[in-house]
Enzyme design. Structure first.
Site, short mmCIF file in Angstrom:
data_model
loop_
_atom_site.label_atom_id
_atom_site.label_comp_id
_atom_site.label_asym_id
_atom_site.label_seq_id
_atom_site.Cartn_x
_atom_site.Cartn_y
_atom_site.Cartn_z
N ASN A 206 -27.49 -60.67 50.17
CA ASN A 206 -27.68 -60.36 48.75
C ASN A 206 -28.44 -61.51 48.08
O ASN A 206 -28.80 -62.50 48.74
CB ASN A 206 -26.34 -60.08 48.06
CG ASN A 206 -25.42 -61.28 48.15
OD1 ASN A 206 -25.70 -62.33 47.59
ND2 ASN A 206 -24.32 -61.13 48.88
N ASP A 275 -19.37 -56.85 50.99
CA ASP A 275 -18.24 -55.92 51.01
C ASP A 275 -18.20 -55.12 52.32
O ASP A 275 -17.15 -54.64 52.72
CB ASP A 275 -18.34 -54.94 49.83
CG ASP A 275 -18.17 -55.68 48.50
OD1 ASP A 275 -17.19 -56.44 48.39
OD2 ASP A 275 -19.03 -55.53 47.62
N PHE A 319 -15.05 -64.12 40.26
CA PHE A 319 -16.21 -63.72 39.46
C PHE A 319 -16.35 -62.21 39.59
O PHE A 319 -15.86 -61.63 40.55
CB PHE A 319 -17.49 -64.39 39.99
CG PHE A 319 -17.75 -65.75 39.41
CD1 PHE A 319 -16.92 -66.82 39.71
CD2 PHE A 319 -18.83 -65.97 38.57
CE1 PHE A 319 -17.15 -68.07 39.17
CE2 PHE A 319 -19.08 -67.23 38.03
CZ PHE A 319 -18.24 -68.28 38.33
N LYS A 333 -10.31 -56.00 37.99
CA LYS A 333 -10.26 -56.91 39.15
C LYS A 333 -9.19 -57.98 38.97
O LYS A 333 -8.55 -58.41 39.93
CB LYS A 333 -11.63 -57.57 39.34
CG LYS A 333 -12.61 -56.64 40.00
CD LYS A 333 -14.00 -57.21 40.15
CE LYS A 333 -14.92 -56.10 40.67
NZ LYS A 333 -16.32 -56.44 40.65
N LYS A 337 -6.68 -57.83 41.99
CA LYS A 337 -6.75 -58.93 42.96
C LYS A 337 -5.72 -60.02 42.63
O LYS A 337 -5.71 -61.07 43.26
CB LYS A 337 -8.16 -59.51 42.98
CG LYS A 337 -9.22 -58.46 43.33
CD LYS A 337 -10.56 -59.07 43.66
CE LYS A 337 -11.61 -57.98 43.87
NZ LYS A 337 -12.69 -58.38 44.76
O1 PMT Z 1 -25.31 -67.64 43.32
P1 PMT Z 1 -26.12 -67.43 42.05
O2 PMT Z 1 -27.55 -67.03 42.34
O3 PMT Z 1 -26.01 -68.59 41.13
O4 PMT Z 1 -25.51 -66.15 41.28
C1 PMT Z 1 -24.23 -66.21 40.77
C2 PMT Z 1 -23.43 -64.93 41.07
C3 PMT Z 1 -24.00 -63.78 40.27
C4 PMT Z 1 -23.46 -64.61 42.57
C5 PMT Z 1 -21.94 -65.25 40.70
O5 PMT Z 1 -21.90 -65.70 39.41
C6 PMT Z 1 -21.03 -64.05 40.86
O6 PMT Z 1 -20.93 -63.19 40.01
N1 PMT Z 1 -20.35 -64.03 42.02
C7 PMT Z 1 -19.47 -62.93 42.43
C8 PMT Z 1 -20.31 -61.83 42.98
C9 PMT Z 1 -19.46 -60.73 43.54
O7 PMT Z 1 -19.35 -60.63 44.73
O8 PMT Z 1 -18.79 -60.01 42.66
P2 PMT Z 1 -17.80 -58.81 43.08
O9 PMT Z 1 -17.52 -58.13 41.81
O10 PMT Z 1 -18.35 -58.01 44.21
O11 PMT Z 1 -16.50 -59.54 43.62
C10 PMT Z 1 -15.41 -59.89 42.77
C11 PMT Z 1 -14.74 -61.15 43.29
O12 PMT Z 1 -14.16 -60.90 44.58
C12 PMT Z 1 -15.64 -62.34 43.44
O13 PMT Z 1 -14.94 -63.49 43.04
C13 PMT Z 1 -15.92 -62.37 44.94
O14 PMT Z 1 -16.16 -63.72 45.39
C14 PMT Z 1 -14.64 -61.84 45.51
N2 PMT Z 1 -14.82 -61.14 46.79
C15 PMT Z 1 -15.66 -60.07 46.89
C16 PMT Z 1 -15.78 -59.43 48.12
C17 PMT Z 1 -15.05 -59.90 49.23
N3 PMT Z 1 -15.15 -59.33 50.43
N4 PMT Z 1 -14.24 -60.96 49.10
C18 PMT Z 1 -14.09 -61.59 47.90
O15 PMT Z 1 -13.34 -62.56 47.77
#
Ligand code: PMT
Length: 396
Positions: A206, A275, A319, A333, A337
């Site tokens: 990504n 994911d 995040f 979330k 979570k």
């Molecule tokens: O890296 P940059 O270019 O500076 O960009 C920053 C960012 C946009 C990547 C960052 O600020 C951000 O939003 N990161 C989280 C991206 C994300 O995966 O969001 P999500 O909504 O899919 O996941 C929610 C949370 O679960 C996140 O804290 C993620 O780290 C966590 N997660 C997700 C999937 C997974 N398999 N395990 C996780 O722990």
């Protein structure tokens, strides 16, 4: 007693630096002054020497100045380097790492936080070169006390006037208070993308650059925490003075984060973890001899959710990168979570989110929401740590 090194550069606003100095002293701050040669044409070094009760550092090559390598000893003693007023010239030299006088050499030698209060003509302030230099400094975590708007000394009307003394002093005191407020904390921060290999040459990933997570880790380090950064593949260098562990896939990130989190007080998941991953990885490059190919994917472990299930006393920050209903999804979330704080990122706008130097977010927790309008990723990182501190303190 904290020590502030006050840099004064060549601008009519230099006289206000005397007031800044006096106001800091009233707040029990020891102030040492470093002047550029041009600044001495506006206010004499003698004035600052009399007010600060310390020698004023102007010429790093003057005999007697280097008995203790002055630019290094002063840089080392500083809890904060405050430059007020900061001219376009000094901002450019700071941004580009030029060290050609006492102040700019001290700047490179110092590990103290840097706060600048720009002052110049409105056209100069709006010049793309100045804007670019300020953006570079902001991305590095430098604090900027915005100039005011109004009549400028040159007779023009617009933005560029040195900020009010009270604002400069307020920003300096806030920067001093922030320091080491995370001392004793063990923090794990994840950053960057993960890479899920299809075969030896192809992968799924990504757009995460890692910048957000790196800034979160650096801000915690600068506030005294012991930091482990678990980074997916990024183009960023390992930050100084913290431990970086490099991983590639979601599975490696899972293993490393869970291991490091065992001894952590706070875990921040800024990484964009995949994911899904390919159900199978081919050992050899897959040939393109078929017109269509279906990719079978399987779910990866949700690391944040796994941490939430076995949380103990740890504080969990996640995040949420969303393009619509950002806060509602973030709140979902938070609960699902079992996190304590979710940084809800709207990644649909230009100039923020993935790969940008700036970000905008809403900090969502069980007590409420805080909107952080577009700012540097470092400034957002500071706001996240401010909120984590408040919430942990409230929890006792
Ligand atoms: O890296 P940059 O270019 O500076 O960009 C920053 C960012 C946009 C990547 C960052 O600020 C951000 O939003 N990161 C989280 C991206 C994300 O995966 O969001 P999500 O909504 O899919 O996941 C929610 C949370 O679960 C996140 O804290 C993620 O780290 C966590 N997660 C997700 C999937 C997974 N398999 N395990 C996780 O722990």
């Amino acid at each position: 007693m904290p020590t502030v090194v006050l840099g004064v550069t060549g601008c009519i606003g230099a006289y206000k630096a005397c007031e800044v100095l006096r106001e800091l002293q009233k707040r029990d701050v020891d102030v040492h002054v470093v002047m550029t040669d041009h600044a001495t044409r506006f206010v004499s070094a003698m004035t600052f020497e009399a007010l600060s009760h310390h020698p004023v550092f102007v010429d790093q090559f003057a005999l007697g100045e280097n008995g203790d390598i002055r630019h290094v000893s002063l840089a080392d003693a500083a809890d904060l380097l405050l430059v007020a007023p900061a001219t376009a010239n000094v901002l450019a030299r700071f941004a580009r790492g030029i060290a050609d006088d006492a102040l700019t050499t001290l700047h490179l030698a110092s590990r103290a936080p840097l706060l600048v209060a720009p002052a110049m003509n409105v056209n100069m302030f709006e010049h793309p070169a100045v804007a670019e230099n300020l953006a570079i400094l902001r991305a590095r975590g430098v604090g900027v006390v915005e100039p005011g708007a109004g009549y400028l000394a040159c007779g023009w009307l617009g933005k560029g006037r040195l900020a009010e003394v009270a604002d400069i002093v307020g920003a300096a005191m806030a920067a001093l208070q922030r320091q080491r407020d995370l001392a004793g904390w063990k923090v794990v921060v994840s950053a960057g993308p993960t890479i899920e290999d299809l075969d030896p040459v192809r992968f799924i990933s990504n757009r995460s650059s890692g910048k957000m997570g790196y800034r979160v880790a650096e801000a915690a380090r600068d506030r005294g925490a012991e930091v482990t950064l678990v980074s997916g593949p990024t183009a960023l260098p390992d930050p100084a003075r913290l431990r970086t562990v490099r991983v590639r896939s979601a599975a490696e990130m899972e293993q490393t984060v869970l291991r490091e989190a065992a001894a952590a007080d706070v875990v921040v998941m800024a990484a964009a973890v995949a994911d899904w991953r390919p159900a199978r990885r081919a050992d050899h490059k897959v040939k393109k001899d078929v017109a269509e190919r279906t990719l079978e994917l399987e779910r990866t472990t949700d690391i944040l959710a796994a941490l939430g299930r076995d949380k103990g006393a740890r504080f969990l920050v996640g995040f949420a990168a969303e393009t619509d209903d950002v806060v509602a999804y973030a709140r979902g979330k938070l609960v699902k979570k079992n996190a304590d704080l979710i940084v809800a990122n709207d990644v649909s706008g230009a100039g923020v989110g993935f790969d940008a130097d700036d970000n905008a977010a809403t900090l969502v927790d069980r007590a409420g929401e805080q909107v952080v309008t577009r700012t540097s990723k470092r400034a957002l990182a500071e706001r996240i740590w401010d909120r984590v501190r408040e919430l942990r303190a409230a929890r006792g």
